[in-house]
Design an enzyme around this catalytic site. Structure first.
Site, PDB file in Angstrom:
ATOM      1  N   GLU A 157     -13.257  -2.755 -23.007  1.00  0.00           N
ATOM      2  CA  GLU A 157     -13.738  -3.934 -23.740  1.00  0.00           C
ATOM      3  C   GLU A 157     -14.910  -4.521 -22.971  1.00  0.00           C
ATOM      4  O   GLU A 157     -15.128  -4.157 -21.812  1.00  0.00           O
ATOM      5  CB  GLU A 157     -12.599  -4.957 -23.849  1.00  0.00           C
ATOM      6  CG  GLU A 157     -12.077  -5.406 -22.502  1.00  0.00           C
ATOM      7  CD  GLU A 157     -10.668  -5.987 -22.579  1.00  0.00           C
ATOM      8  OE1 GLU A 157     -10.013  -5.827 -23.614  1.00  0.00           O
ATOM      9  OE2 GLU A 157     -10.253  -6.581 -21.579  1.00  0.00           O
ATOM     10  N   HIS A 196     -14.566   0.753  -1.294  1.00  0.00           N
ATOM     11  CA  HIS A 196     -13.419  -0.082  -0.890  1.00  0.00           C
ATOM     12  C   HIS A 196     -12.426   0.712  -0.061  1.00  0.00           C
ATOM     13  O   HIS A 196     -11.262   0.314   0.069  1.00  0.00           O
ATOM     14  CB  HIS A 196     -12.734  -0.679  -2.129  1.00  0.00           C
ATOM     15  CG  HIS A 196     -13.572  -1.735  -2.783  1.00  0.00           C
ATOM     16  ND1 HIS A 196     -13.331  -2.201  -4.049  1.00  0.00           N
ATOM     17  CD2 HIS A 196     -14.678  -2.401  -2.347  1.00  0.00           C
ATOM     18  CE1 HIS A 196     -14.239  -3.121  -4.356  1.00  0.00           C
ATOM     19  NE2 HIS A 196     -15.068  -3.248  -3.343  1.00  0.00           N
ATOM     20  N   TYR A 203       0.830  -1.222   0.000  1.00  0.00           N
ATOM     21  CA  TYR A 203       0.000   0.000   0.000  1.00  0.00           C
ATOM     22  C   TYR A 203       0.859   1.265   0.000  1.00  0.00           C
ATOM     23  O   TYR A 203       0.462   2.296  -0.549  1.00  0.00           O
ATOM     24  CB  TYR A 203      -0.993  -0.040   1.169  1.00  0.00           C
ATOM     25  CG  TYR A 203      -2.101  -1.028   0.860  1.00  0.00           C
ATOM     26  CD1 TYR A 203      -2.056  -2.334   1.341  1.00  0.00           C
ATOM     27  CD2 TYR A 203      -3.146  -0.676  -0.002  1.00  0.00           C
ATOM     28  CE1 TYR A 203      -3.031  -3.258   0.985  1.00  0.00           C
ATOM     29  CE2 TYR A 203      -4.128  -1.591  -0.359  1.00  0.00           C
ATOM     30  CZ  TYR A 203      -4.064  -2.884   0.129  1.00  0.00           C
ATOM     31  OH  TYR A 203      -5.021  -3.809  -0.237  1.00  0.00           O
TER      32      TYR A 203
END
Ligand code: APR
Length: 230
Positions: free
Chosen positions: A200, A106, A53
């Site tokens: 995509e 999150h 992190y």
């Protein structure tokens, strides 16, 4: 059509230089989730997890919002109704691009959390494996991000927005991780129109009324122009 709910994923920050997770060269092709993104990983090897992190915090601090982040802020400012941005991303590029009230389901790289007393404070640039909590002084500080196996943040608020959505858009997310990947179904049940903007087709493209493929820095400004013109 007044209430817009937007879910973003790593793909919206890709052109700002932040890695995605599951693309070619993505973070989960370099690290294993079990080693750096679970509570067990942190208990087993806090040095590796903190370093993972620290690296992401350092990269994110040097990144700049791209045209997609700026376009969503323009939509929030120019739209006649509500625009709620829910992000799976832990970077602060939406806010740097001018967006407000972003729901980080999150968590964020900018936050620190104490495993002992649940205190939260702004994370330092680097956190040590035995980082001390400034409130209870236990060596139990961790990044305030949601790891696999943990409950995402703001879920009640997110579901309330989805239940009232007129339009739901998912931008730059592979649709591989739940509960976010099912938000499109919650929005459909509420009668919302749904659109996916992605490089995509994703794992859940078939759930959307409309899919616009291409890089977010191109597709998102055009989509916002269409909405604000409409
Ligand atoms: N523009 C638009 N979409 C892009 C771009 C781009 N420039 N580059 C990549 N993408 C798309 C990819 O096609 C892919 O569908 O972004 C998506 C990235 O998917 P993931 O890497 O799986 O990222 P994300 O969907 O955000 O992951 C969800 O998984 O590991 C957890 O907590 C982590 O929040 C993350 C969650």
């Amino acid at each position: 059509m007044n209430r817009i709910v937007i879910l973003t994923g790593a793909g919206i920050s890709a052109e700002s230089g932040l890695g995605t997770f599951r693309d070619e060269g993505g973070l989960w092709t370099q690290y294993s989730i079990e080693d750096v993104a679970t509570p067990d990983a942190f208990a087993r090897n806090p040095a590796l997890v903190q370093e993972f992190y620290n690296l992401r915090r350092d990269t994110a601090a040097r990144a700049r919002p791209n045209a997609a982040h700026l376009a969503l802020a323009r939509l929030q400012q120019g739209w006649r109704g509500d625009v709620t941005i829910v992000t799976q991303n832990v970077d602060a590029l939406h806010e740097a691009g001018g967006a407000t009230d972003v729901l980080h389901m999150h968590g964020t790289l900018a936050g620190a959390l104490c495993n002992a007393c649940a205190h939260r404070w702004p994370a330092p640039a680097r956190m040590a494996p035995d980082e001390i909590c400034p409130r209870c002084f236990a060596p139990a500080a961790r990044p305030d991000v949601v790891w696999f196996g943990e409950m995402p943040y703001h879920m009640d608020e997110i579901f309330a927005h989805l239940a009232r959505a007129d339009l739901f858009a998912a931008i730059g997310t592979s649709g591989e991780v739940y509960p976010a990947a099912a938000f499109v179904q919650d929005a459909r049940r509420a009668g919302a129109r749904t659109v996916e903007l992605n490089l995509e087709p994703s794992a859940v493209s078939r759930d959307f009324d409309e899919t616009r493929t291409g890089p977010a820095s191109q597709t998102v400004p055009l989509w916002v122009d269409d909405l604000l013109k409409g």
